[in-house]
Write an enzyme that holds these catalytic residues in place. Structure first.
Site, PDB file in Angstrom:
ATOM      1  N   GLY A  21       0.834  -1.197   0.000  1.00  0.00           N
ATOM      2  CA  GLY A  21       0.000   0.000   0.000  1.00  0.00           C
ATOM      3  C   GLY A  21       0.867   1.243   0.000  1.00  0.00           C
ATOM      4  N   ARG A  22       0.404   2.249   0.737  1.00  0.00           N
ATOM      5  CA  ARG A  22       1.111   3.549   0.743  1.00  0.00           C
ATOM      6  C   ARG A  22       2.571   3.390   1.163  1.00  0.00           C
ATOM      7  NH1 ARG A  22      -4.342   4.925   3.146  1.00  0.00           N
ATOM      8  NH2 ARG A  22      -3.540   3.568   4.769  1.00  0.00           N
ATOM      9  N   ILE A  23       2.802   2.723   2.295  1.00  0.00           N
ATOM     10  CA  ILE A  23       4.186   2.634   2.794  1.00  0.00           C
ATOM     11  C   ILE A  23       4.973   1.583   2.009  1.00  0.00           C
ATOM     12  CG2 ILE A  23       5.661   2.308   4.809  1.00  0.00           C
ATOM     13  CD1 ILE A  23       3.225   3.097   6.561  1.00  0.00           C
ATOM     14  N   ARG A  58      -3.326  -9.408  -0.805  1.00  0.00           N
ATOM     15  CA  ARG A  58      -4.474 -10.246  -1.186  1.00  0.00           C
ATOM     16  C   ARG A  58      -4.944  -9.906  -2.594  1.00  0.00           C
ATOM     17  NH1 ARG A  58      -7.788  -8.652   4.015  1.00  0.00           N
ATOM     18  NH2 ARG A  58      -6.976  -6.697   3.189  1.00  0.00           N
ATOM     19  N   THR A  59      -4.815  -8.619  -2.940  1.00  0.00           N
ATOM     20  CA  THR A  59      -5.302  -8.157  -4.245  1.00  0.00           C
ATOM     21  C   THR A  59      -4.128  -7.680  -5.093  1.00  0.00           C
ATOM     22  OG1 THR A  59      -7.077  -7.208  -2.922  1.00  0.00           O
ATOM     23  CG2 THR A  59      -7.098  -6.704  -5.278  1.00  0.00           C
ATOM     24  N   ARG A 113       3.328  -4.654  12.274  1.00  0.00           N
ATOM     25  CA  ARG A 113       2.874  -4.873  13.642  1.00  0.00           C
ATOM     26  C   ARG A 113       3.517  -6.174  14.111  1.00  0.00           C
ATOM     27  NH1 ARG A 113       1.718  -0.296  13.908  1.00  0.00           N
ATOM     28  NH2 ARG A 113      -0.303   0.682  14.223  1.00  0.00           N
ATOM     29  N   ASP A 171      11.114  -3.398  14.278  1.00  0.00           N
ATOM     30  CA  ASP A 171      10.658  -2.158  14.931  1.00  0.00           C
ATOM     31  C   ASP A 171       9.443  -2.428  15.817  1.00  0.00           C
ATOM     32  OD1 ASP A 171      10.699   0.742  15.309  1.00  0.00           O
ATOM     33  OD2 ASP A 171       8.859   0.782  14.095  1.00  0.00           O
ATOM     34  N   GLU A 210       4.246  -5.284  23.100  1.00  0.00           N
ATOM     35  CA  GLU A 210       5.086  -4.097  23.353  1.00  0.00           C
ATOM     36  C   GLU A 210       4.719  -3.498  24.705  1.00  0.00           C
ATOM     37  OE1 GLU A 210       4.562  -1.603  19.903  1.00  0.00           O
ATOM     38  OE2 GLU A 210       5.509  -3.062  18.603  1.00  0.00           O
ATOM     39  N   HIS A 229       9.617   0.571  18.265  1.00  0.00           N
ATOM     40  CA  HIS A 229       8.448   1.085  17.539  1.00  0.00           C
ATOM     41  C   HIS A 229       8.595   2.597  17.269  1.00  0.00           C
ATOM     42  CE1 HIS A 229       3.890   0.393  16.732  1.00  0.00           C
ATOM     43  NE2 HIS A 229       4.371   1.323  15.934  1.00  0.00           N
ATOM     44  N   VAL A 230       9.637   2.916  16.512  1.00  0.00           N
ATOM     45  CA  VAL A 230       9.922   4.324  16.199  1.00  0.00           C
ATOM     46  C   VAL A 230       9.822   4.600  14.697  1.00  0.00           C
ATOM     47  CG1 VAL A 230      11.392   4.667  18.221  1.00  0.00           C
ATOM     48  CG2 VAL A 230      12.433   3.884  16.072  1.00  0.00           C
ATOM     49  N   GLY A 231       9.086   3.743  13.984  1.00  0.00           N
ATOM     50  CA  GLY A 231       9.010   3.880  12.529  1.00  0.00           C
ATOM     51  C   GLY A 231       8.700   5.292  12.058  1.00  0.00           C
TER      52      GLY A 231
HETATM   53  P1  NAP Z   1      -2.189   0.572   3.356  1.00  0.00           P
HETATM   54  O1  NAP Z   1      -1.903   1.626   2.357  1.00  0.00           O
HETATM   55  O2  NAP Z   1      -3.602   0.294   3.748  1.00  0.00           O
HETATM   56  O3  NAP Z   1      -1.512  -0.786   2.839  1.00  0.00           O
HETATM   57  C1  NAP Z   1      -1.705  -2.012   3.463  1.00  0.00           C
HETATM   58  C2  NAP Z   1      -1.244  -3.127   2.538  1.00  0.00           C
HETATM   59  O4  NAP Z   1      -1.324  -4.369   3.227  1.00  0.00           O
HETATM   60  C3  NAP Z   1      -2.108  -3.248   1.276  1.00  0.00           C
HETATM   61  O5  NAP Z   1      -1.270  -3.468   0.165  1.00  0.00           O
HETATM   62  C4  NAP Z   1      -2.957  -4.478   1.552  1.00  0.00           C
HETATM   63  O6  NAP Z   1      -3.311  -5.105   0.338  1.00  0.00           O
HETATM   64  C5  NAP Z   1      -1.979  -5.321   2.372  1.00  0.00           C
HETATM   65  N1  NAP Z   1      -2.676  -6.319   3.191  1.00  0.00           N
HETATM   66  C6  NAP Z   1      -3.678  -6.123   4.068  1.00  0.00           C
HETATM   67  N2  NAP Z   1      -4.075  -7.278   4.594  1.00  0.00           N
HETATM   68  C7  NAP Z   1      -3.309  -8.242   4.027  1.00  0.00           C
HETATM   69  C8  NAP Z   1      -3.258  -9.663   4.146  1.00  0.00           C
HETATM   70  N3  NAP Z   1      -4.084 -10.328   4.964  1.00  0.00           N
HETATM   71  N4  NAP Z   1      -2.339 -10.326   3.422  1.00  0.00           N
HETATM   72  C9  NAP Z   1      -1.499  -9.662   2.596  1.00  0.00           C
HETATM   73  N5  NAP Z   1      -1.508  -8.318   2.438  1.00  0.00           N
HETATM   74  C10 NAP Z   1      -2.411  -7.632   3.146  1.00  0.00           C
HETATM   75  O7  NAP Z   1      -1.450   0.869   4.727  1.00  0.00           O
HETATM   76  P2  NAP Z   1      -0.109   1.710   4.969  1.00  0.00           P
HETATM   77  O8  NAP Z   1      -0.432   3.137   5.129  1.00  0.00           O
HETATM   78  O9  NAP Z   1       0.916   1.306   3.956  1.00  0.00           O
HETATM   79  O10 NAP Z   1       0.293   1.157   6.428  1.00  0.00           O
HETATM   80  C11 NAP Z   1       0.500  -0.228   6.607  1.00  0.00           C
HETATM   81  C12 NAP Z   1       0.710  -0.571   8.074  1.00  0.00           C
HETATM   82  O11 NAP Z   1       2.007  -0.203   8.493  1.00  0.00           O
HETATM   83  C13 NAP Z   1      -0.188   0.115   9.102  1.00  0.00           C
HETATM   84  O12 NAP Z   1      -1.487  -0.418   9.134  1.00  0.00           O
HETATM   85  C14 NAP Z   1       0.581  -0.139  10.384  1.00  0.00           C
HETATM   86  O13 NAP Z   1       0.225  -1.399  10.936  1.00  0.00           O
HETATM   87  C15 NAP Z   1       2.039  -0.196   9.912  1.00  0.00           C
HETATM   88  N6  NAP Z   1       2.790   1.001  10.371  1.00  0.00           N
HETATM   89  C16 NAP Z   1       3.804   0.835  11.256  1.00  0.00           C
HETATM   90  C17 NAP Z   1       4.521   1.941  11.672  1.00  0.00           C
HETATM   91  C18 NAP Z   1       5.655   1.820  12.644  1.00  0.00           C
HETATM   92  O14 NAP Z   1       5.889   2.762  13.384  1.00  0.00           O
HETATM   93  N7  NAP Z   1       6.381   0.722  12.639  1.00  0.00           N
HETATM   94  C19 NAP Z   1       4.175   3.216  11.222  1.00  0.00           C
HETATM   95  C20 NAP Z   1       3.153   3.338  10.313  1.00  0.00           C
HETATM   96  C21 NAP Z   1       2.454   2.210   9.884  1.00  0.00           C
HETATM   97  P3  NAP Z   1      -4.610  -6.044   0.208  1.00  0.00           P
HETATM   98  O15 NAP Z   1      -5.722  -5.366   0.956  1.00  0.00           O
HETATM   99  O16 NAP Z   1      -4.834  -6.149  -1.274  1.00  0.00           O
HETATM  100  O17 NAP Z   1      -4.261  -7.352   0.809  1.00  0.00           O
HETATM  101  C1  8YV Z   2       2.759   5.263  15.682  1.00  0.00           C
HETATM  102  C2  8YV Z   2       2.246   3.513  13.896  1.00  0.00           C
HETATM  103  O1  8YV Z   2       3.883   5.025  16.478  1.00  0.00           O
HETATM  104  O2  8YV Z   2       1.048   4.912  12.438  1.00  0.00           O
HETATM  105  C3  8YV Z   2       1.174   3.772  12.907  1.00  0.00           C
HETATM  106  O3  8YV Z   2       0.460   2.820  12.562  1.00  0.00           O
HETATM  107  O4  8YV Z   2       2.486   2.404  14.264  1.00  0.00           O
HETATM  108  C4  8YV Z   2       3.088   4.611  14.391  1.00  0.00           C
HETATM  109  O5  8YV Z   2       3.253   5.623  13.463  1.00  0.00           O
HETATM  110  C5  8YV Z   2       1.592   4.871  16.487  1.00  0.00           C
HETATM  111  O6  8YV Z   2       0.399   4.769  15.809  1.00  0.00           O
HETATM  112  C6  8YV Z   2       1.415   5.890  17.594  1.00  0.00           C
HETATM  113  O7  8YV Z   2       0.719   5.322  18.611  1.00  0.00           O
END
Ligand code: NAP
Ligand code: 8YV
Length: 323
Positions: A155-157, A177-178, A233, A257, A262, A280-282
């Site tokens: 997706g976005r990231i 999935r898609t 996650r 991360d 946690e 968890h400092v992404g």
């Molecule tokens: P997004 O744009 O909604 O992208 C999510 C991606 O995951 C989509 O490509 C989706 O495609 C795929 N996905 C969802 N369920 C799936 C499954 N069961 N099997 C395979 N692929 C699957 O979200 P985003 O903005 O990129 O953010 C993604 C995630 O990054 C967040 O929800 C969060 O958990 C994590 N995150 C972590 C940090 C951090 O600090 N470490 C910071 C920001 C975000 P399909 O729906 O087609 O499967």
């Molecule tokens: C934040 C994140 O640390 O955006 C997310 O999904 O995991 C991180 O950017 C968290 O949401 C803040 O609680």
């Protein structure tokens, strides 16, 4: 008495966010109260808004105690700690902070991959401890150039990470999935993608649908030279299976991360030289956290203005006309 609507604040906020909340709402903080159930029983009916974050979300018992809740604004893009389907069914709009953190989280993924592959932490220790003088050159590491990088979640990231990996000469492949309309090669099966990958980067949402997608079989497919990076996650990776694979040498290394529970990190991971961990400092830079905070507040301001939000979660889009 106050004529400002009531906002329930869950979790900590910075001064900039606090000032904005207090300018528009009467703010009461859940965590100021030891007897949270008693506090909610007394004040729950007052709240129209909740401000929370990706970690706390909506804790059990909170949504039920807020009969007049209309909007939840969460600081973070991941909202697996909020039952968005139930909220939408009650007509409650849930907002989150997508896009503003894409670059930061992608940088974090790259940082972890580079650190694991090039042995940053042990190499730093070698330099500091005088081992360079005693034992000579640090052992050779593995290059990050021209690798096959499998991205779980595109997706976005995920796509932002892809652009960075491609700048390092990587062939990027992905699993979702898609299938997406993108030039990178799609794998419908995660084990097949792991088999083809030198590095597997996880960046899906958390929650039941992605729980333990990365299991012992996926890790074995990634292999003894393979590297796992998890910036999604903790729940996406089977942590005991990861530890076992690292201990047996079935997996080459990991950059993590996020963790299953946690802030508890298993002791076994802490003792491994081929593992690099961050707490968890992404998205955790001054600039990006400010942008996330601003969007969290902007969503609430917009709700007060016209009953919509700027960035609703997909489950709540039907509640936001024109979105
Ligand atoms: P997004 O744009 O909604 O992208 C999510 C991606 O995951 C989509 O490509 C989706 O495609 C795929 N996905 C969802 N369920 C799936 C499954 N069961 N099997 C395979 N692929 C699957 O979200 P985003 O903005 O990129 O953010 C993604 C995630 O990054 C967040 O929800 C969060 O958990 C994590 N995150 C972590 C940090 C951090 O600090 N470490 C910071 C920001 C975000 P399909 O729906 O087609 O499967
Ligand atoms: C934040 C994140 O640390 O955006 C997310 O999904 O995991 C991180 O950017 C968290 O949401 C803040 O609680």
């Amino acid at each position: 008495m106050t004529d400002k609507p009531y906002l329930l604040q869950i979790g900590e906020v910075n001064d900039r966010m606090r000032q904005r909340y207090e300018a528009e709402f009467t703010v009461l903080r859940l965590f100021d109260h030891e007897d949270r159930a008693g506090f909610l029983a007394e004040h729950g009916a007052k709240f129209v808004a909740v401000a929370t974050d990706g970690h706390w979300g909506l804790p059990a018992g909170v949504p039920e105690a807020l009969p007049n809740l209309k909007v939840v604004s969460s600081y973070g893009v991941g909202y697996d700690a909020i039952d968005a389907d139930s909220a939408a069914a009650r007509g409650i709009i849930v907002a989150h902070t997508p896009d503003v953190l894409n670059d930061e989280v992608a940088d974090t993924a790259m940082m972890l991959w580079l650190a694991v592959s090039r042995g940053l932490i042990p190499s730093d220790a070698w330099a500091r401890s005088g081992q360079w003088r005693r034992d000579g050159a640090f052992p050779l590491t593995r290059s990050v150039q021209n690798r096959t990088v499998g991205i779980l979640g595109f997706g976005r990231i995920g796509q932002t990470i892809a652009a960075r990996a491609e700048a390092f000469g990587a062939k990027v492949i992905y699993h979702t999935r898609t299938r997406r309309d993108v030039p990178q090669v799609y794998y419908g099966d995660l084990v097949d993608m792991a088999t083809a990958s030198d590095v597997l980067i996880c960046i899906t949402p958390g929650g039941a649908a992605t729980r333990h997608l990365v299991n012992a079989q996926v890790l074995a497919a990634l292999g003894p030279e393979g590297i796992l990076i998890n910036v999604a996650r903790g729940s996406v990776v089977d942590e005991p299976a990861l530890i076992a694979a690292l201990q047996s040498g079935a997996l080459g290394g990991a950059g993590l991360d996020v963790f299953e529970v946690e802030p508890a990190i298993p002791e076994a991971l802490k003792s491994m030289e081929n593992v690099v961990m961050t707490p968890h400092v992404g998205s955790a830079t001054v600039e990006t956290r400010q942008a996330m905070g601003d969007l969290t507040c902007d969503n609430l301001s917009r709700f007060l203005k016209d009953g919509t939000v700027l960035t609703p979660v997909p489950e709540c889009r039907d509640l936001v006309p024109g979105d």
